[in-house]
Design an enzyme around this catalytic site. Sequence first.
Site, PDB file in Angstrom:
ATOM      1  N   HIS A  90      -1.669   5.656   9.077  1.00  0.00           N
ATOM      2  CA  HIS A  90      -1.948   6.869   8.290  1.00  0.00           C
ATOM      3  C   HIS A  90      -2.691   7.927   9.096  1.00  0.00           C
ATOM      4  CE1 HIS A  90      -0.818   5.398   4.268  1.00  0.00           C
ATOM      5  NE2 HIS A  90      -1.214   4.220   4.707  1.00  0.00           N
TER       6      HIS A  90
ATOM      7  N   GLU B 231      -1.845  -1.090   9.431  1.00  0.00           N
ATOM      8  CA  GLU B 231      -1.242  -0.224   8.408  1.00  0.00           C
ATOM      9  C   GLU B 231      -2.153   0.972   8.106  1.00  0.00           C
ATOM     10  OE1 GLU B 231       0.547  -2.407   5.064  1.00  0.00           O
ATOM     11  OE2 GLU B 231       0.775  -4.103   6.429  1.00  0.00           O
TER      12      GLU B 231
ATOM     13  N   LYS C 136       0.804  -1.223   0.000  1.00  0.00           N
ATOM     14  CA  LYS C 136       0.000   0.000   0.000  1.00  0.00           C
ATOM     15  C   LYS C 136       0.841   1.279   0.000  1.00  0.00           C
ATOM     16  CE  LYS C 136      -3.076  -1.071   3.298  1.00  0.00           C
ATOM     17  NZ  LYS C 136      -4.386  -1.250   3.949  1.00  0.00           N
TER      18      LYS C 136
HETATM   19  P1  NAD Z   1      -3.008 -10.369   8.468  1.00  0.00           P
HETATM   20  O1  NAD Z   1      -2.427  -9.655   9.619  1.00  0.00           O
HETATM   21  O2  NAD Z   1      -4.434 -10.817   8.548  1.00  0.00           O
HETATM   22  O3  NAD Z   1      -2.138 -11.666   8.121  1.00  0.00           O
HETATM   23  C1  NAD Z   1      -0.758 -11.616   7.934  1.00  0.00           C
HETATM   24  C2  NAD Z   1      -0.214 -13.043   7.770  1.00  0.00           C
HETATM   25  O4  NAD Z   1       1.192 -12.970   7.522  1.00  0.00           O
HETATM   26  C3  NAD Z   1      -0.402 -13.922   9.012  1.00  0.00           C
HETATM   27  O5  NAD Z   1      -0.793 -15.218   8.596  1.00  0.00           O
HETATM   28  C4  NAD Z   1       1.003 -13.986   9.608  1.00  0.00           C
HETATM   29  O6  NAD Z   1       1.254 -15.181  10.326  1.00  0.00           O
HETATM   30  C5  NAD Z   1       1.833 -13.935   8.344  1.00  0.00           C
HETATM   31  N1  NAD Z   1       3.231 -13.551   8.596  1.00  0.00           N
HETATM   32  C6  NAD Z   1       3.682 -12.521   9.339  1.00  0.00           C
HETATM   33  N2  NAD Z   1       5.031 -12.550   9.371  1.00  0.00           N
HETATM   34  C7  NAD Z   1       5.425 -13.613   8.618  1.00  0.00           C
HETATM   35  C8  NAD Z   1       6.688 -14.183   8.287  1.00  0.00           C
HETATM   36  N3  NAD Z   1       7.828 -13.636   8.694  1.00  0.00           N
HETATM   37  N4  NAD Z   1       6.707 -15.292   7.510  1.00  0.00           N
HETATM   38  C9  NAD Z   1       5.564 -15.861   7.067  1.00  0.00           C
HETATM   39  N5  NAD Z   1       4.347 -15.362   7.344  1.00  0.00           N
HETATM   40  C10 NAD Z   1       4.285 -14.260   8.120  1.00  0.00           C
HETATM   41  O7  NAD Z   1      -2.776  -9.466   7.143  1.00  0.00           O
HETATM   42  P2  NAD Z   1      -3.880  -8.938   6.116  1.00  0.00           P
HETATM   43  O8  NAD Z   1      -4.797  -8.000   6.831  1.00  0.00           O
HETATM   44  O9  NAD Z   1      -4.423 -10.090   5.355  1.00  0.00           O
HETATM   45  O10 NAD Z   1      -2.996  -8.012   5.134  1.00  0.00           O
HETATM   46  C11 NAD Z   1      -1.938  -8.509   4.350  1.00  0.00           C
HETATM   47  C12 NAD Z   1      -1.312  -7.368   3.555  1.00  0.00           C
HETATM   48  O11 NAD Z   1      -2.203  -6.932   2.519  1.00  0.00           O
HETATM   49  C13 NAD Z   1      -1.002  -6.127   4.384  1.00  0.00           C
HETATM   50  O12 NAD Z   1       0.281  -5.665   4.044  1.00  0.00           O
HETATM   51  C14 NAD Z   1      -2.055  -5.141   3.945  1.00  0.00           C
HETATM   52  O13 NAD Z   1      -1.673  -3.804   4.076  1.00  0.00           O
HETATM   53  C15 NAD Z   1      -2.240  -5.524   2.496  1.00  0.00           C
HETATM   54  N6  NAD Z   1      -3.519  -5.045   1.922  1.00  0.00           N
HETATM   55  C16 NAD Z   1      -3.488  -4.417   0.707  1.00  0.00           C
HETATM   56  C17 NAD Z   1      -4.657  -3.951   0.125  1.00  0.00           C
HETATM   57  C18 NAD Z   1      -4.614  -3.299  -1.240  1.00  0.00           C
HETATM   58  O14 NAD Z   1      -5.663  -2.965  -1.782  1.00  0.00           O
HETATM   59  N7  NAD Z   1      -3.462  -3.074  -1.844  1.00  0.00           N
HETATM   60  C19 NAD Z   1      -5.875  -4.121   0.779  1.00  0.00           C
HETATM   61  C20 NAD Z   1      -5.886  -4.782   1.999  1.00  0.00           C
HETATM   62  C21 NAD Z   1      -4.689  -5.247   2.555  1.00  0.00           C
END
Ligand code: NAD
Length: 332
Positions: A199, A195, A125
């Site tokens: 902001h 995240e 993001k």
């Molecule tokens: P979340 O917190 O629900 O899940 C994160 C996962 O990553 C967990 O399973 C955790 O165990 C794993 N993880 C953390 N550290 C790790 C490591 N070192 N090795 C392996 N796995 C690891 O996250 P989420 O809410 O699903 O979001 C994921 C990403 O997507 C975030 O960066 C978020 O900002 C991004 N996102 C982007 C958009 C977009 O439109 N671009 C929209 C929503 C979310």
Amino acid sequence: MSETRDVLRVAVLGAGGLGMAATRMLSTKTEMRHVAVADSRGYAYAADGLDADAVGSAQSESGTVGSLSGAGRLSGDAIGDLLAHSEDIDGVFLALPNLPNDFIPTVIERFARHGYQGVMVDALKRTSAAELVVKLDPVLAHVGITYVVGAGATPGLLTAAATVAAQSFAEVESVDINFGVGIANWETYRATIREDIAHMPGYDVEAARRMSDADVAALLDETNGVLELHGMEHADDIILELAGVVDRKRVTVGGIVDTRNATKPVSTTVTVTGVTFEGRRSAHTFTLGDETSMAANVCGPAFGYMKAAHWLHSRGVHGVLSSADVMPRFVR
Ligand code: NAD
């Protein structure tokens, strides 16, 4: 315009809100096979494909996909362990938290150092994080990785829509993105919500990373579960600038996130304002359907861009591309 007929073997890194949605989505696809998933405590790998329901049950019952019977392994370095299978993985979706801000770039570097030669997409993001990924272009081009940065919803789907809309204009004056997100509880999307908090006035990435779950819950109690975000540092700006659409200063991103209601608080829109070659000022607005979830609008484009990247990879195009450089291809 030829079709790539092979079935892509896909790994999902991260098994949180987006990662588990990606797992479910992959189970509906015939052109992709979900072979690997990793979280912070383990991973699961099966060359002939993982069962999405079994992965989901293992994750929800034990908190890690590593507990999946047969294919699962508990590990303190699941990504490192999965790299041992990298020759049997065509595409990687990074659904990891980007906390700290250079976490995902360091994961990409790990794949490059390992000599991985496939495609990778992220749902990053922040502008500053996307800039770090763009700097990896020469390394990834050298190794033979085709990478699409900003392949989620915003940046991603909305950035691509803005790029298409811009074609009506001789000059683009502004791109305004307003998103609405409704989720039933914040714990399903911990990284996304942290995240987003980063902001808010008085917070940054480090402060959000340091917040405990109780701190986040207390903040959400104060706001009745709603986050209102303005002037966000979102990579839609640098992606549109690098694609030559508009100067990054003319791109604004804001949104409303309701963490206690799966209904969207407002519709998600992107408005592109510009002047045509005849000198007429006008605006195109693209509105997402209110019934579409964040997961559908992030994971769908991510896999569409993965398919496009694989197609380019097979034609010798390597390095870092963005969601404004190529069209996602539709994954069946
Ligand atoms: P979340 O917190 O629900 O899940 C994160 C996962 O990553 C967990 O399973 C955790 O165990 C794993 N993880 C953390 N550290 C790790 C490591 N070192 N090795 C392996 N796995 C690891 O996250 P989420 O809410 O699903 O979001 C994921 C990403 O997507 C975030 O960066 C978020 O900002 C991004 N996102 C982007 C958009 C977009 O439109 N671009 C929209 C929503 C979310």
